[in-house]
Design a protein around this motif. Structure first.
Motif, PDB file in Angstrom:
ATOM      1  N   GLU A 111       0.863  -1.187   0.000  1.00  0.00           N
ATOM      2  CA  GLU A 111       0.000   0.000   0.000  1.00  0.00           C
ATOM      3  C   GLU A 111       0.898   1.236   0.000  1.00  0.00           C
ATOM      4  O   GLU A 111       1.924   1.225   0.678  1.00  0.00           O
ATOM      5  CB  GLU A 111      -0.891   0.000   1.249  1.00  0.00           C
ATOM      6  CG  GLU A 111      -1.876  -1.177   1.245  1.00  0.00           C
ATOM      7  CD  GLU A 111      -2.768  -1.217   2.490  1.00  0.00           C
ATOM      8  OE1 GLU A 111      -2.703  -0.288   3.312  1.00  0.00           O
ATOM      9  OE2 GLU A 111      -3.520  -2.185   2.637  1.00  0.00           O
ATOM     10  N   PRO A 112       0.559   2.294  -0.748  1.00  0.00           N
ATOM     11  CA  PRO A 112      -0.593   2.367  -1.634  1.00  0.00           C
ATOM     12  C   PRO A 112      -0.421   1.481  -2.868  1.00  0.00           C
ATOM     13  O   PRO A 112       0.693   1.303  -3.372  1.00  0.00           O
ATOM     14  CB  PRO A 112      -0.639   3.844  -2.025  1.00  0.00           C
ATOM     15  CG  PRO A 112       0.698   4.411  -1.714  1.00  0.00           C
ATOM     16  CD  PRO A 112       1.341   3.534  -0.714  1.00  0.00           C
ATOM     17  N   LEU A 113      -1.545   0.960  -3.316  1.00  0.00           N
ATOM     18  CA  LEU A 113      -1.589   0.121  -4.511  1.00  0.00           C
ATOM     19  C   LEU A 113      -1.289   0.997  -5.725  1.00  0.00           C
ATOM     20  O   LEU A 113      -1.742   2.126  -5.789  1.00  0.00           O
ATOM     21  CB  LEU A 113      -3.011  -0.428  -4.607  1.00  0.00           C
ATOM     22  CG  LEU A 113      -3.292  -1.583  -5.543  1.00  0.00           C
ATOM     23  CD1 LEU A 113      -2.549  -2.832  -5.094  1.00  0.00           C
ATOM     24  CD2 LEU A 113      -4.792  -1.867  -5.580  1.00  0.00           C
ATOM     25  N   THR A 114      -0.534   0.469  -6.675  1.00  0.00           N
ATOM     26  CA  THR A 114      -0.293   1.256  -7.898  1.00  0.00           C
ATOM     27  C   THR A 114      -1.107   0.649  -9.043  1.00  0.00           C
ATOM     28  O   THR A 114      -1.410  -0.544  -9.037  1.00  0.00           O
ATOM     29  CB  THR A 114       1.209   1.251  -8.268  1.00  0.00           C
ATOM     30  OG1 THR A 114       1.657  -0.103  -8.306  1.00  0.00           O
ATOM     31  CG2 THR A 114       2.015   2.028  -7.241  1.00  0.00           C
ATOM     32  N   VAL A 115      -1.423   1.485 -10.044  1.00  0.00           N
ATOM     33  CA  VAL A 115      -2.340   1.016 -11.094  1.00  0.00           C
ATOM     34  C   VAL A 115      -1.750  -0.116 -11.922  1.00  0.00           C
ATOM     35  O   VAL A 115      -2.485  -0.827 -12.614  1.00  0.00           O
ATOM     36  CB  VAL A 115      -2.814   2.150 -12.031  1.00  0.00           C
ATOM     37  CG1 VAL A 115      -3.819   3.025 -11.337  1.00  0.00           C
ATOM     38  CG2 VAL A 115      -1.641   2.946 -12.575  1.00  0.00           C
ATOM     39  N   VAL A 126     -13.752  -4.865  -6.911  1.00  0.00           N
ATOM     40  CA  VAL A 126     -14.007  -3.570  -6.265  1.00  0.00           C
ATOM     41  C   VAL A 126     -12.870  -3.324  -5.271  1.00  0.00           C
ATOM     42  O   VAL A 126     -12.605  -4.166  -4.405  1.00  0.00           O
ATOM     43  CB  VAL A 126     -15.367  -3.586  -5.540  1.00  0.00           C
ATOM     44  CG1 VAL A 126     -15.561  -2.326  -4.712  1.00  0.00           C
ATOM     45  CG2 VAL A 126     -16.507  -3.732  -6.560  1.00  0.00           C
ATOM     46  N   LEU A 127     -12.204  -2.192  -5.398  1.00  0.00           N
ATOM     47  CA  LEU A 127     -11.049  -1.904  -4.539  1.00  0.00           C
ATOM     48  C   LEU A 127     -11.232  -0.560  -3.840  1.00  0.00           C
ATOM     49  O   LEU A 127     -11.672   0.409  -4.461  1.00  0.00           O
ATOM     50  CB  LEU A 127      -9.766  -1.838  -5.385  1.00  0.00           C
ATOM     51  CG  LEU A 127      -9.483  -3.042  -6.293  1.00  0.00           C
ATOM     52  CD1 LEU A 127      -8.233  -2.796  -7.136  1.00  0.00           C
ATOM     53  CD2 LEU A 127      -9.313  -4.319  -5.473  1.00  0.00           C
ATOM     54  N   ILE A 141      -3.794  -6.778  -9.672  1.00  0.00           N
ATOM     55  CA  ILE A 141      -5.086  -6.926  -8.981  1.00  0.00           C
ATOM     56  C   ILE A 141      -6.082  -5.877  -9.482  1.00  0.00           C
ATOM     57  O   ILE A 141      -7.293  -6.104  -9.494  1.00  0.00           O
ATOM     58  CB  ILE A 141      -4.911  -6.860  -7.435  1.00  0.00           C
ATOM     59  CG1 ILE A 141      -6.088  -7.530  -6.717  1.00  0.00           C
ATOM     60  CG2 ILE A 141      -4.739  -5.450  -6.929  1.00  0.00           C
ATOM     61  CD1 ILE A 141      -6.019  -8.980  -6.580  1.00  0.00           C
ATOM     62  N   CYS A 142      -5.547  -4.711  -9.913  1.00  0.00           N
ATOM     63  CA  CYS A 142      -6.430  -3.638 -10.412  1.00  0.00           C
ATOM     64  C   CYS A 142      -7.147  -4.064 -11.687  1.00  0.00           C
ATOM     65  O   CYS A 142      -8.147  -3.452 -12.064  1.00  0.00           O
ATOM     66  CB  CYS A 142      -5.628  -2.377 -10.733  1.00  0.00           C
ATOM     67  SG  CYS A 142      -4.932  -1.608  -9.290  1.00  0.00           S
TER      68      CYS A 142
END
Ligand SMILES: NC(=O)C1=CN([C@@H]2O[C@H](COP(=O)(O)OP(=O)(O)OC[C@H]3O[C@@H](n4cnc5c(N)ncnc54)[C@H](O)[C@@H]3O)[C@@H](O)[C@H]2O)C=CC1
Ligand SMILES: O=C(O)C(=O)[C@H](O)COP(=O)(O)O
Length: 338
Positions: free
Chosen positions: A283-287, A298-299, A291-292
């Motif tokens: 975290e933070p998740l990057t694009v 839904v994230l 998983i995105c």
């Protein structure tokens, strides 16, 4: 907000450093509680955050307590700040402290670690349902459709919760609150949690299921509420996930690492498990994180805890932890300095 904090610290030389992401909303009440903070330059650290550990260590030289949230304290930083001889107490702004601080090392170094308990039971449970409703009623998409002039009636065909089965992995504070809400929606509730007396399941209105595979196989919704620790890291395995039935919905608002690394992504790629996640390995998740790009997923950005009610209770507990430390008392101590 200050009215909830009854006593004010007498100390004028408070050796406390506040680090992000301690909430903006918490800073004013904390300053009101500890007036000396107004004049302590070190508090500016909150506004001027750096993750440069040499700079952090330097700034922490004269602090003996540290209030920290949403920031991973590396083993090196923990060693350095404790070797500097000052930081003897870390107050973690949240529940799941094990993801951010090596508690074993803190124990060795005799650094007290405190956290907050149950401040977010309602917030996280409610967010679990926000995610679930997004999966079954797709309000976000429908809203966009309507505003774009697309009266996509059939797109609103949803799933009904009443009569379906909620399977809870980890029936603690949050899991129990989820159980109550699920029952209010007319769901049947089942839960898996070792070492919990039968009365606890009964009180929460849930059926105990001893076999995780059975819980996963027989539930329409699986919601994960385990803490992360040595025993729970990867406790939900690829083999367990293979028991998900097509269409079973999976929600994780706890910690991503309780599910075996990579196994969830592999299972979701099969495309038949609607899933919603609030927590991630990084975290933070990057694009560019794969998983995105799982269709229909839904994230949310680890916001389960972020409600007004949770902030208030979290702030109260943080202040209580600090007051207890400065008074030589115990409050929410996860690792004792003794
Ligand atoms: N998404 C968010 O914003 C937030 C996430 N959390 C996460 O949710 C987690 C759960 O929080 P709470 O419900 O307050 O914790 P809790 O401690 O009240 O409940 C955890 C439950 O898991 C059970 N458990 C622990 N180890 C187990 C094992 N090895 N096998 C089976 N059951 C086990 C415990 O017996 C307990 O019933 C936190 O640890 C934190 O990581 C917490 C707050 C906010
Ligand atoms: O309480 C917890 O546990 C949490 O998950 C936090 O409060 C929120 O986590 P971070 O945003 O600090 O990772």
């Amino acid at each position: 907000m200050t009215e909830i904090y009854e006593t004010q610290s007498e100390r004028t030389d408070l050796p406390l450093v506040v680090m992000p992401a301690v909430l903006d909303a918490m800073i004013e009440p904390i300053k009101a509680q500890f007036p000396a903070l107004h004049d302590v330059a070190r508090v500016r650290m909150f506004e001027e955050f750096t993750s440069d550990e040499a700079v952090l260590a330097e700034r922490l030289k004269n602090a003996d307590a540290l209030l920290v949230g949403g920031y991973h304290i590396s083993d090196d930083l923990l060693r350095t700040i404790s070797e500097q001889g000052h930081v003897k107490c870390i107050v973690f702004c949240g529940t799941g402290v094990a993801s951010y601080i090596n508690l074993e090392l803190a124990r060795e170094l005799k650094v007290r670690v405190c956290n907050a308990e149950h401040y977010g039971d309602h917030a996280v449970a409610e967010h679990t349902f926000a995610l679930l409703f997004e999966l079954i009623r797709k309000v976000g998409q429908l809203d966009k459709d309507v505003k774009a002039g697309n009266w996509a009636w059939a797109g609103g065909d949803g799933l009904q919760l009443a009569g379906r089965r909620m399977g809870i992995i980890g029936l603690g504070g949050i899991g129990t609150t989820v159980a109550g809400i699920a029952r209010a929606f007319g769901m049947e509730v089942a839960a898996w949690n070792s070492h919990v007396p039968a009365e606890h399941f009964e009180r929460s209105g849930s059926v105990p299921v001893d076999d995780l595979n059975e819980l996963i196989e027989t539930s329409d919704v699986i919601s994960v509420h385990l803490p992360l620790n040595d025993a729970t890291r990867g406790i939900v395995t690829a083999e367990n996930l293979a028991h998900l039935q097509p269409g079973t919905m999976l929600i994780n608002t706890a910690r991503s690492e309780v599910i075996e690394s990579g196994a969830l992504f592999a299972r979701l790629q099969e495309g038949d498990i609607p899933a919603a996640l609030d927590v991630f390995d990084h975290e933070p998740l990057t694009v560019d994180d794969p998983i995105c790009h799982v269709p229909g997923i839904v994230l949310t950005p680890h916001v389960g805890w972020r409600t007004d009610g949770a902030f208030k209770e979290l702030t109260r507990q943080m202040i209580a932890c600090m007051n207890a430390y400065f008074a030589g008392e115990d409050y929410n101590v996860v690792v004792s300095e003794h």
